[in-house]
Design a protein around this motif. Structure first.
Motif, PDB file in Angstrom:
ATOM      1  N   PRO A 246       0.811  -1.230   0.000  1.00 54.10           N
ATOM      2  CA  PRO A 246       0.000   0.000   0.000  1.00 54.10           C
ATOM      3  C   PRO A 246       0.840   1.273   0.000  1.00 54.10           C
ATOM      4  N   ASP A 247       1.949   1.274   0.748  1.00 53.59           N
ATOM      5  CA  ASP A 247       2.816   2.453   0.751  1.00 53.59           C
ATOM      6  C   ASP A 247       3.465   2.666  -0.615  1.00 53.59           C
ATOM      7  N   ALA A 248       3.834   1.597  -1.274  1.00 47.10           N
ATOM      8  CA  ALA A 248       4.434   1.708  -2.603  1.00 47.10           C
ATOM      9  C   ALA A 248       3.423   2.262  -3.606  1.00 47.10           C
ATOM     10  N   ILE A 249       2.184   1.826  -3.503  1.00 55.68           N
ATOM     11  CA  ILE A 249       1.131   2.333  -4.405  1.00 55.68           C
ATOM     12  C   ILE A 249       0.899   3.812  -4.138  1.00 55.68           C
ATOM     13  N   ALA A 250       0.828   4.191  -2.863  1.00 53.39           N
ATOM     14  CA  ALA A 250       0.616   5.599  -2.522  1.00 53.39           C
ATOM     15  C   ALA A 250       1.777   6.462  -3.017  1.00 53.39           C
ATOM     16  N   ALA A 251       2.999   5.977  -2.880  1.00 52.28           N
ATOM     17  CA  ALA A 251       4.160   6.742  -3.353  1.00 52.28           C
ATOM     18  C   ALA A 251       4.131   6.891  -4.874  1.00 52.28           C
ATOM     19  N   TYR A 252       3.737   5.826  -5.571  1.00 47.81           N
ATOM     20  CA  TYR A 252       3.645   5.889  -7.034  1.00 47.81           C
ATOM     21  C   TYR A 252       2.586   6.900  -7.469  1.00 47.81           C
ATOM     22  N   ILE A 253       1.433   6.870  -6.813  1.00 47.91           N
ATOM     23  CA  ILE A 253       0.367   7.827  -7.143  1.00 47.91           C
ATOM     24  C   ILE A 253       0.844   9.247  -6.871  1.00 47.91           C
TER      25      ILE A 253
ATOM     26  N   VAL B 278      -4.473   8.115  11.787  1.00 45.93           N
ATOM     27  CA  VAL B 278      -5.023   7.140  12.736  1.00 45.93           C
ATOM     28  C   VAL B 278      -5.480   5.883  11.988  1.00 45.93           C
ATOM     29  N   THR B 279      -6.153   6.057  10.863  1.00 48.66           N
ATOM     30  CA  THR B 279      -6.619   4.914  10.077  1.00 48.66           C
ATOM     31  C   THR B 279      -5.447   4.090   9.565  1.00 48.66           C
ATOM     32  N   ARG B 280      -4.424   4.764   9.060  1.00 53.91           N
ATOM     33  CA  ARG B 280      -3.244   4.066   8.543  1.00 53.91           C
ATOM     34  C   ARG B 280      -2.550   3.282   9.652  1.00 53.91           C
ATOM     35  N   ASN B 281      -2.385   3.888  10.817  1.00 59.77           N
ATOM     36  CA  ASN B 281      -1.745   3.187  11.936  1.00 59.77           C
ATOM     37  C   ASN B 281      -2.572   1.993  12.392  1.00 59.77           C
ATOM     38  N   PHE B 282      -3.894   2.138  12.407  1.00 60.89           N
ATOM     39  CA  PHE B 282      -4.767   1.036  12.767  1.00 60.89           C
ATOM     40  C   PHE B 282      -4.604  -0.120  11.776  1.00 60.89           C
ATOM     41  N   LEU B 283      -4.604   0.194  10.490  1.00 64.12           N
ATOM     42  CA  LEU B 283      -4.461  -0.852   9.473  1.00 64.12           C
ATOM     43  C   LEU B 283      -3.110  -1.542   9.570  1.00 64.12           C
ATOM     44  N   ILE B 284      -2.064  -0.780   9.810  1.00 71.87           N
ATOM     45  CA  ILE B 284      -0.732  -1.378   9.945  1.00 71.87           C
ATOM     46  C   ILE B 284      -0.693  -2.308  11.153  1.00 71.87           C
ATOM     47  N   ARG B 285      -1.247  -1.851  12.276  1.00 70.99           N
ATOM     48  CA  ARG B 285      -1.251  -2.662  13.493  1.00 70.99           C
ATOM     49  C   ARG B 285      -2.043  -3.967  13.296  1.00 70.99           C
TER      50      ARG B 285
END
Length: 106
Positions: free
Chosen positions: A39-46, A72-79
């Motif tokens: 997901p981070d790679a996709i976000a960086a590409y976008i 907060v949402t991103r941290n929740f998903l990562i956790r």
């Protein structure tokens, strides 16, 4: 005739090789946490693509990504995905142990 001999030799070699003798990485031995960076790679590409077209929109994306709701949402998903990944690793270890002890008899 030559092709059938080659096929027979290939099958004999293939069937004579057991799982422990193969030194390639199997699905169970790969680093299973690699998929967490997708997901981070996709976000960086976008971001890179949008930023090339319009730096203002790129800056808006950076600002939007740093809002408290998104963080907060991103941290929740990562956790939670980390918990799932650990549980999947434990399940795979149990399956491997069961396979080796009950099926193969090691």
């Amino acid at each position: 005739m030559v092709q059938s001999r080659a096929l027979v030799i290939a099958l004999i070699l293939l069937l004579s090789t057991t799982v422990p003798e193969v030194h390639s990485k199997s699905l169970f031995e790969r680093d299973r946490r690699d998929w967490l960076v997708i997901p981070d790679a996709i976000a960086a590409y976008i971001y890179e693509t949008v930023n090339k077209m319009s730096p203002k929109v790129g800056q808006f994306l950076v600002d939007a990504a740093q809002t408290p709701a998104v963080v907060v949402t991103r941290n929740f998903l990562i956790r939670e995905t980390t918990k799932l990944s650990i549980m999947a690793e434990q399940l795979i270890e149990k399956i491997k142990n069961l396979w080796y002890t009950k099926v193969l008899g090691y």
